[in-house]
Scaffold this motif. Sequence first.
Motif, PDB file in Angstrom:
ATOM      1  N   GLY A  94       0.800  -1.224   0.000  1.00  0.00           N
ATOM      2  CA  GLY A  94       0.000   0.000   0.000  1.00  0.00           C
ATOM      3  C   GLY A  94       0.828   1.266   0.000  1.00  0.00           C
ATOM      4  N   PHE A 197      -2.883  -4.432  -6.544  1.00  0.00           N
ATOM      5  CA  PHE A 197      -3.601  -3.822  -5.428  1.00  0.00           C
ATOM      6  C   PHE A 197      -2.912  -4.103  -4.094  1.00  0.00           C
ATOM      7  CE2 PHE A 197      -6.714  -4.275  -8.804  1.00  0.00           C
ATOM      8  CZ  PHE A 197      -7.316  -3.015  -8.794  1.00  0.00           C
ATOM      9  N   GLU A 199      -1.887  -5.219  -0.458  1.00  0.00           N
ATOM     10  CA  GLU A 199      -1.962  -6.471   0.282  1.00  0.00           C
ATOM     11  C   GLU A 199      -1.833  -7.698  -0.613  1.00  0.00           C
ATOM     12  OE1 GLU A 199      -5.239  -6.590   3.056  1.00  0.00           O
ATOM     13  OE2 GLU A 199      -5.119  -4.433   3.395  1.00  0.00           O
ATOM     14  N   GLN A 200      -1.606  -7.501  -1.915  1.00  0.00           N
ATOM     15  CA  GLN A 200      -1.368  -8.637  -2.803  1.00  0.00           C
ATOM     16  C   GLN A 200       0.111  -8.969  -2.834  1.00  0.00           C
ATOM     17  OE1 GLN A 200      -3.069  -7.476  -6.608  1.00  0.00           O
ATOM     18  NE2 GLN A 200      -5.076  -8.302  -6.063  1.00  0.00           N
ATOM     19  N   THR A 262      -4.542   1.056  -2.743  1.00  0.00           N
ATOM     20  CA  THR A 262      -5.775   0.594  -2.129  1.00  0.00           C
ATOM     21  C   THR A 262      -6.014  -0.882  -2.442  1.00  0.00           C
ATOM     22  OG1 THR A 262      -6.886   1.443  -4.105  1.00  0.00           O
ATOM     23  CG2 THR A 262      -6.928   2.831  -2.136  1.00  0.00           C
ATOM     24  N   PRO A 263      -6.736  -1.598  -1.570  1.00  0.00           N
ATOM     25  CA  PRO A 263      -7.094  -2.987  -1.867  1.00  0.00           C
ATOM     26  C   PRO A 263      -8.028  -3.073  -3.060  1.00  0.00           C
ATOM     27  CG  PRO A 263      -7.343  -2.499   0.474  1.00  0.00           C
ATOM     28  CD  PRO A 263      -7.134  -1.196  -0.221  1.00  0.00           C
ATOM     29  N   GLU A 264      -8.133  -4.266  -3.622  1.00  0.00           N
ATOM     30  CA  GLU A 264      -8.946  -4.469  -4.820  1.00  0.00           C
ATOM     31  C   GLU A 264     -10.418  -4.202  -4.563  1.00  0.00           C
ATOM     32  OE1 GLU A 264      -9.254  -7.787  -8.411  1.00  0.00           O
ATOM     33  OE2 GLU A 264      -8.410  -8.342  -6.465  1.00  0.00           O
TER      34      GLU A 264
END
Length: 336
Positions: A94, A197, A199-200, A262-264
């Motif tokens: 992030g 994205f 956290e991946q 940002t997360p997906e």
Amino acid sequence: MPVIGTNWSYRMLLGSWILLLLLRHSAVRGASWTYTGHHGQEHWSDSFPDCSGKAQSPINIKTSNVSYDDSLPPIQPVGYSMPGSTPFTLLNNGHTVQLSLPPTMRLRGLPNNYTAVQLHLHWGSEAHPGGSEHTINKQVYPGELHIVHYNSDRFTDINQAKDRMNGLAVLGILIAVGPSENPAYANIINNLQNISFAEQSVGVPSFSVKELLPNSLDKYYRYSGSLTTPPCYQSVTWTVFSDPVHISQSQMQKLRTALHSTPESTSPALLQDNVRDVQPVNQRTVYSSFVVQEALSVGVVLAIVFGVIGGLLLISVALYFVIMVIRRPNSHIGKV
């Protein structure tokens, strides 16, 4: 021998487990600070007091103020060229793209031995192409690579070392744009699409990390500073190489546009301009491992040119008067 092998494998597994926890912890805490806005860097010290310390990083390295130290040896990476067959873990946390590194990678050439933990990148955007955190004589580069190590002579892992004096050592590699693709950096950049994205993460085949470094490992600046992100612990011995590495324009473009902060599952926001502002040097001394050849400024060059011209004019005038004085008495010879 079997017992030793088992213990070594256990330590490797335990170290990887601790590192994974640290990476996940970093990703979870990522939402608590940003580079701009309400949680931007001007507000970091509200939640992370060390961010307002007097020995913060990054800094502008003013070469006219550095002190040459002939005792500084070339940086000696150990295990960088052959990091083993275990895949690296590439993570979008992030805030940056981060690559895990095995404990077989170590660093010598400092007062202590340091073990590698991870590397990560900083970059700008099309609107703000300056992406390096450190600057040299206020020159900003398009990007910067940081390779993070902990003091393995004094501490058992990075969690113990992260907030202790001389606990960490970070290599800073300035990144410029060149005419051709950099195959070493392609190992990272070509995999960004798989971690678009926050956290991946994705496994990356191991490669020679030494190829990410500049050719001259004996030309660098050394100073005591901090992490450039919260919690900004002032525990870092910084080594910033004088010579940049080069990647292609297309590689830099991918770095600037491939990732999201940002997360997906949320509204997408590009991960760009992850650069902390330059911090005051205060009373710290920046050392160089080489004699810095100062480039003359335009003003100095003009002053030298006009000084030389003025000197030649004065010499010409002086010679003219000398010749006139010599010729004047001779002009009366033969006259009554």
